[in-house]
Write an enzyme that holds these catalytic residues in place. Sequence first.
Site, mmCIF file in Angstrom:
data_model
loop_
_atom_site.group_PDB
_atom_site.id
_atom_site.type_symbol
_atom_site.label_atom_id
_atom_site.label_comp_id
_atom_site.label_asym_id
_atom_site.label_seq_id
_atom_site.Cartn_x
_atom_site.Cartn_y
_atom_site.Cartn_z
ATOM 1 N N TRP A 37 0.824 -1.213 0.000
ATOM 2 C CA TRP A 37 0.000 0.000 0.000
ATOM 3 C C TRP A 37 0.859 1.264 0.000
ATOM 4 C CZ3 TRP A 37 0.108 3.248 4.393
ATOM 5 C CH2 TRP A 37 0.758 2.720 5.514
ATOM 6 N N ASP A 38 2.136 1.123 0.234
ATOM 7 C CA ASP A 38 3.063 2.256 0.153
ATOM 8 C C ASP A 38 3.039 2.891 -1.239
ATOM 9 O OD1 ASP A 38 3.616 0.588 2.263
ATOM 10 O OD2 ASP A 38 5.770 0.482 1.913
ATOM 11 N N GLU A 164 2.120 -1.241 13.221
ATOM 12 C CA GLU A 164 1.930 -2.681 13.362
ATOM 13 C C GLU A 164 2.368 -3.227 14.717
ATOM 14 O OE1 GLU A 164 2.483 -3.609 8.595
ATOM 15 O OE2 GLU A 164 4.213 -3.707 9.937
ATOM 16 N N LYS A 276 5.284 1.750 16.042
ATOM 17 C CA LYS A 276 6.325 1.408 15.079
ATOM 18 C C LYS A 276 6.579 2.536 14.088
ATOM 19 C CE LYS A 276 7.283 -1.867 11.325
ATOM 20 N NZ LYS A 276 6.730 -2.981 10.522
ATOM 21 N N GLN A 277 5.504 3.192 13.640
ATOM 22 C CA GLN A 277 5.592 4.186 12.573
ATOM 23 C C GLN A 277 4.354 5.073 12.653
ATOM 24 O OE1 GLN A 277 5.405 0.692 9.972
ATOM 25 N NE2 GLN A 277 4.043 1.870 8.656
#
Length: 447
Positions: A37-38, A164, A276-277
């Site tokens: 999906w990036d 995630e 995580k992000q």
Amino acid sequence: VRFCIYHLNQIKRGVDPDLNIAAKGLSGEDYEGHTWWDTETYCLPFYLFNNPKAARDLLVWRHTRLPQARDRAQEKDCVGACYPMDTIDGTESSRSWQNGDLEIHVPAAVAFAIDHYERITQDTSLVYNEGIEILMEVSRYYASRGAFRPDGQYGFWCVVGPDEFHFAVNNNYYTNLLAQKTFDYTLKVMADMKKAAPAKLKAVCKKIGLDAAEPKSWKKMSENMILLQDKKTGVFEQFESYFDMPSVDLDAIDPGDFPLVKHWCYYRIFRWDMIKQPDTLLALFLYSHDFTMAEKLANYEYYEPRCIHESSLSPAIHSMLAAEVGKAEEASSYWSHAARLDLDDYNRNTDAGLHTTSMAATWMNVVYGFGGMRSDGDRISFRPVMAKMWKAFSFRILYRESVLKVSIDAKQARFQVVEGGPVEIDIFDKARTIGSDEVVVAMKAGK
């Protein structure tokens, strides 16, 4: 930056619509050449403003694989179309079931990309042909995947957001917002087509067997979407009960433990508010015009200290938001990390291949970050910020068939169309017409 641009141009040129962007580009075989999906959230902007044909091909690629997305939705006991977490042929290829099954934000990324493409190119032919079918089927998926609470609010339970490090959570802010935007955009396109292309609308409705009650239900779901926010602080809660989670001292983690996913068991990772992000912050970036500067600042200051950046997707988003909220020094620090991620092997995994998404984000960091561009409105807008480590910088973008040059130093920003006709843009919230004569605007104090 030029290193990153070189690889992005190498990976996708708009020659073959049957090819997408591999996570490692052409530089390595990690992830087996799969697409994520990036592509739609991080990579597409580069092509939108440099090679619109390549951008269009990326969306056609998704439409070509719509049958597999329909099959995937059925596998997940839903209807409509669910695009996979990662794939090479349109089928789900995720290495972990929790990501493949629960990261339901992926179809919304495809819908977002169609919307983004139309806003920038004003090309309705793709939207009225391939795009509308994708939008309807993705909306169907979200209508079957979510549910109404007893109080009448709509949301999604048992999901994983872009972060995630938290598994099977309820009403992830990013997921809910993007699903809401998918419903809204689908309904908008249907309304536009009812006036401009009624025959095509009728044909696609017949093709997929759309019931007249379905769009009405999507409207109700959108209007009642659960979007959690602490009204006092302005911070959007990443998911239900996130604010109640315990914290861990990120600075106390042994550097030898990174990457954590290879050294910590899942429950040790999942039980903290460490992320995580960017998750909620990514939503604020993608739909920038929907949020006030106060909300962006409050959310940045809350989530930034909790992010461990164990993803190449992370530093550049933080840099762009830091620049926007007036934290130029932090923006410069994050920028340096993002730009040299592979050149200096910061994540100790460049031997497996370059990070395509991080390279795309490096370009975005110049244009969207310090250039202050946002492209989620009716026309692009700019609030440039001077980077601490530079004396000046410039870039060019292709916007509505014109080449716009932007040059910035500490005192002023200069805008000029160097090829093509005039374009309408916003600079520091003021509408401007930019043509062949250079428009000079004073930089804002403290920015």
